[in-house]
Design an enzyme around this catalytic site. Structure first.
Site: not given
Ligand SMILES: *Cc1c(COP(=O)(O)O)cnc(C)c1O
Length: 377
Positions: A325-326
């Protein structure tokens, strides 16, 4: 390249999740190729490229020496069977207590690039051999090492003179021409600088003995690279050109070139999607990305070959991204990656040339993803 042994391992063991598989036969061949290409140079394998115990044990048994950057790496090399006199502490940035610990373990060869580091070594490792690293421009390298390490040749003269004054053995000069270096003339420029340091100090009666010619030897990714033999010839003629008949002892420190092509990562397509119905670039999300071990895709520097079961069929450009989730976890976007149109969610892909600089770059548990598993066969 995925060797038959790697393909057989994946087919029979069917490991789930992303993993690296390293074929030791390839590492063995690479070591022999370096020995043959530069028969007069000692090989110090750069442990950071892949410190798997099986790799270190194989290389130790074949007579390799080791370039280390920390006490932990020194201990790994020793656990694999390397004696202290075959290990260099090649990091120019060391805590004084780590220098002392390495010295206690028997290490006598240390890298420096400034007088401040020389003073630490004189206190913590009295009488040890030191070599001074000179800056290189990194031209021609796909993963240049910038200005972080090394000093200009004129300063290297001062550093080594200072070392001698403090009772250390001013032993030589080192450089690293930049990783994945495909320009064979890069060593010529660096050896010219090394020679200047040798000659200047010789006038003062300080006789250096060794040139550490570093790493930089490439792995084949999407483009062909010259063979070890071509590097050997280019380096040997540069040595002759600058040092004539008074050839110094030489060291090479291959990392990528020793293990890169020995490893393949198996990964799975998690999602294929678009950002708008009329987009012609698909987003392909794998179960590995920048944080799972493919950190060298930073700035799209290293472009790995990706093999799918649909190769040979029609392709279209894709943005390739990892599963975390980056938003930085995107590997190829500026230059989209062509992948088969028939690639589907759940397909396995092989990412080749991933034996170096992957497992050690993998995050411990970002988003709960486990670190990159590795099998050495
Ligand atoms: C990383 C490193 C190497 C290995 O470099 P490659 O380009 O992977 O061959 C060699 N020497 C030193 C000092 C290093 O830091």
């Amino acid at each position: 390249m995925a060797t038959q042994r790697i393909l057989d391992f994946l087919a029979t063991r069917r490991p789930s999740g992303p993993c690296l598989v390293v074929d030791l036969d390839v590492v063995r061949d690479n070591f022999r190729a370096f020995e043959k290409a530069l028969p007069d140079s000692k090989i110090y394998y750069a442990v950071k490229a892949n410190p798997a115990p099986e790799i270190l044990r194989l290389l130790a048994a074949m007579g390799s020496s080791f370039d280390t950057a920390s006490v932990a790496e020194v201990e790994m090399a020793m656990d694999a069977g390397a004696l202290a006199d075959r290990i260099s502490f090649g990091n120019t940035i060391k805590k004084e207590r780590d220098i002392a610990r390495a010295y206690q373990l028997g290490i006598r060869l240390f890298a420096v690039d400034c007088v401040e580091e020389v003073e630490k070594i004189a206190r913590a490792a009295p009488g040890a051999r030191v070599f001074c690293r000179v800056l290189t421009d990194g031209e021609g390298a796909e993963w240049p090492l910038s200005r972080k390490f090394g000093c200009v040749p004129a300063m290297a003269v001062d550093v080594l003179r200072h070392a001698k004054g403090l009772g250390l053995d001013a032993y030589g000069v080192s450089f690293h021409v930049g990783s994945q270096q495909t320009d064979l003339t890069a060593w010529d420029r660096a050896l010219a600088d090394a020679k200047v340091v040798f000659a200047t100090l010789a006038e003062e009666g300080i006789v250096l003995k060794m040139v550490n010619m570093g790493g930089g030897f490439p792995t084949r990714y999407l483009r062909d690279v010259p063979a070890a033999q071509a590097y050997g010839q280019a380096i040997f003629s540069a040595l002759r050109k600058h040092f004539g008949n008074a050839l110094p002892e030489t060291i090479i420190e291959p990392g990528r070139g020793m293990v890169g092509n020995a490893g393949v990562i198996k990964s799975e397509v998690v999602l294929i999607s678009k950002k708008a119905a009329n987009d012609n670039v698909r987003w392909v999300f794998l179960d590995i990305g920048k944080f799972g071990g493919l950190a060298e895709t930073m700035d799209e520097a290293i472009r790995y070959p990706i093999v799918t079961a649909h190769d040979g069929t029609e392709t279209a450009p894709c943005v390739l991204a990892g599963p975390t989730c980056d938003s930085a976890d995107v590997m190829y976007e500026k230059t989209p990656y062509p992948l088969p149109l028939s690639l589907t969610i759940g397909d396995e892909v092989l990412i080749e040339g991933t034996g170096a600089y992957t497992t050690t770059y993998s995050a411990v548990a970002f988003n709960g993803f486990e670190p990159l598993r590795s099998y050495v066969i």
